[in-house]
Design an enzyme around this catalytic site. Structure first.
Site, PDB file in Angstrom:
ATOM      1  CG  ASN A  12      -1.886   1.224   1.346  1.00  0.00           C
ATOM      2  OD1 ASN A  12      -1.944   1.721   0.276  1.00  0.00           O
ATOM      3  ND2 ASN A  12      -2.521   1.429   2.422  1.00  0.00           N
ATOM      4  CE  LYS A  14      -0.230   3.073   4.800  1.00  0.00           C
ATOM      5  NZ  LYS A  14      -0.353   3.142   6.310  1.00  0.00           N
ATOM      6  CG  HIS A 100      -6.540   1.973   4.764  1.00  0.00           C
ATOM      7  ND1 HIS A 100      -5.924   2.842   5.948  1.00  0.00           N
ATOM      8  CD2 HIS A 100      -5.474   0.911   4.770  1.00  0.00           C
ATOM      9  CE1 HIS A 100      -4.751   2.370   6.236  1.00  0.00           C
ATOM     10  NE2 HIS A 100      -4.392   1.483   5.499  1.00  0.00           N
ATOM     11  CD  GLU A 102      -3.053   5.095   6.984  1.00  0.00           C
ATOM     12  OE1 GLU A 102      -3.105   5.340   5.530  1.00  0.00           O
ATOM     13  OE2 GLU A 102      -2.289   4.693   7.452  1.00  0.00           O
ATOM     14  CD  GLU A 172      -4.770  -2.613   7.170  1.00  0.00           C
ATOM     15  OE1 GLU A 172      -3.468  -2.815   7.022  1.00  0.00           O
ATOM     16  OE2 GLU A 172      -5.477  -1.629   6.695  1.00  0.00           O
ATOM     17  N   GLY A 178       1.193   1.727  10.939  1.00  0.00           N
ATOM     18  CA  GLY A 178       2.293   2.908  10.905  1.00  0.00           C
ATOM     19  C   GLY A 178       2.946   3.072  12.401  1.00  0.00           C
ATOM     20  CB  SER A 217       3.851  -2.346  12.273  1.00  0.00           C
ATOM     21  OG  SER A 217       3.369  -0.985  12.381  1.00  0.00           O
ATOM     22  N   GLY A 238       2.381  -1.285   4.374  1.00  0.00           N
ATOM     23  CA  GLY A 238       2.582  -0.078   3.912  1.00  0.00           C
ATOM     24  C   GLY A 238       3.972   0.531   4.298  1.00  0.00           C
ATOM     25  N   GLY A 239       4.366   1.090   5.060  1.00  0.00           N
ATOM     26  CA  GLY A 239       5.879   1.843   5.200  1.00  0.00           C
ATOM     27  C   GLY A 239       6.978   0.876   4.727  1.00  0.00           C
TER      28      GLY A 239
HETATM   29  P1  PGA Z   1       2.051   0.119   7.834  1.00  0.00           P
HETATM   30  O1  PGA Z   1       0.630   0.313   6.833  1.00  0.00           O
HETATM   31  O2  PGA Z   1       2.477  -1.447   7.261  1.00  0.00           O
HETATM   32  O3  PGA Z   1       2.690   1.139   7.451  1.00  0.00           O
HETATM   33  O4  PGA Z   1       1.376   0.043   9.290  1.00  0.00           O
HETATM   34  C1  PGA Z   1      -0.319  -0.852   6.744  1.00  0.00           C
HETATM   35  C2  PGA Z   1      -1.652  -0.238   5.875  1.00  0.00           C
HETATM   36  O5  PGA Z   1      -1.354   0.417   4.732  1.00  0.00           O
HETATM   37  O6  PGA Z   1      -2.637  -0.245   6.399  1.00  0.00           O
END
Ligand code: PGA
Length: 255
Positions: A12, A14, A100, A102, A172, A178, A217, A238-239
């Site tokens: 992802n 983002k 999501h 966010e 999630e 994050g 994460s 994500g990250g």
């Molecule tokens: P993350 O993000 O891996 O940075 O925690 C996960 C996500 O995109 O929901």
């Protein structure tokens, strides 16, 4: 993980990457693909500005499919700034993330609007990646399974349980996204098993088919342990996936 369905590993992006950076990422992944099991589906979920170019670049791959990160539920009309599911499909996507955390947190999305979006995504032929999960407060109150049940039941009620057969559920925990805090494999497995049971209570066949991926994460260090759990069918990263080489390491941990 069950052998008759493909593991799904999602990156992802983002709100990251310019055109040049995105093309560099996808070309690197394509180059590294022989090092990844063909049994794994790789899903970069990219900003809409990059979708057509990334989809085109990935056309030579049989295991990379592109996702969008959001959608509007109407098909067309006077909705300035919005993009519909048919437009996303037309741009080359196969998947679309819906709900999501966010988006729920920063853009006011609710179970109701998320359900409308899932309906639109399914009707357009895209596969939804439906995000669910509890906040830290909800986990501390020990109501994780109630929250999950509310989110999953809402979609089953609106769309019918069969609609989940082609869907991906992304569990999630909101407190893990994050933050560097990951659910332990046991904690994640417990919730994944509860999600699958909720679906199995309505339709055992759909419960066996639906892919439930973990997100929050996940990284190259913890992916193997999480993905080894029986009911974890993939990861949403994500990250830790923004560099193609790091994404490769996570894909390799998946099998
Ligand atoms: P993350 O993000 O891996 O940075 O925690 C996960 C996500 O995109 O929901």
């Amino acid at each position: 993980m069950e052998s008759d369905k493909k593991v799904i590993v999602q990156s992802n992006w983002k709100m990251h990457k310019t055109h040049v950076e995105g093309i560099d990422w996808i070309e690197s992944l394509i180059e590294m693909e022989p090092e990844i099991s063909p049994e794994i589906e790789l899903i970069p979920c990219v900003p809409l500005t990059l979708l057509p170019a990334i989809a085109q670049a990935a056309q030579s791959s049989s295991q990379i499919f592109i996702g969008a990160q959001n959608v509007y539920w109407e098909t067309w009309g006077a909705y300035t700034g919005e993009i519909s599911a048919p437009m996303i499909a037309d741009a080359g996507a196969s998947y679309c993330v819906v709900g999501h955390s966010e988006r729920r947190k920063y853009f006011g999305e609710t179970d109701e609007t998320v359900n409308k979006k899932i309906k639109a995504v399914i009707e357009s032929g895209l596969k939804p990646i439906f995000c669910i999960g509890e906040t830290l407060g909800e986990r501390e109150q020990d109501i994780t399974e109630d929250v999950i049940a509310r989110q999953v039941d809402a979609i089953i009620k609106a769309e019918g349980v069969a609609s989940l057969a082609n869907a991906v559920l992304a569990y999630e925990p909101v407190w893990a996204i994050g933050t560097g805090k990951t659910a332990t494999p046991e904690m994640a497995q417990e919730t994944h098993a509860a999600i699958r049971k909720l679906i199995a209570d309505q339709n055992a066949d759909v419960a066996a088919k639906v892919r439930i991926q973990y997100g929050g994460s996940m990284n190259a260090g913890n992916a193997a342990d999480l993905l080894a759990m029986e009911d974890i069918d993939g990861g949403l990263i994500g990250g830790a996936s923004l560099k193609a080489a790091d994404f490769l390491a996570i894909c390799q941990a998946a099998g």
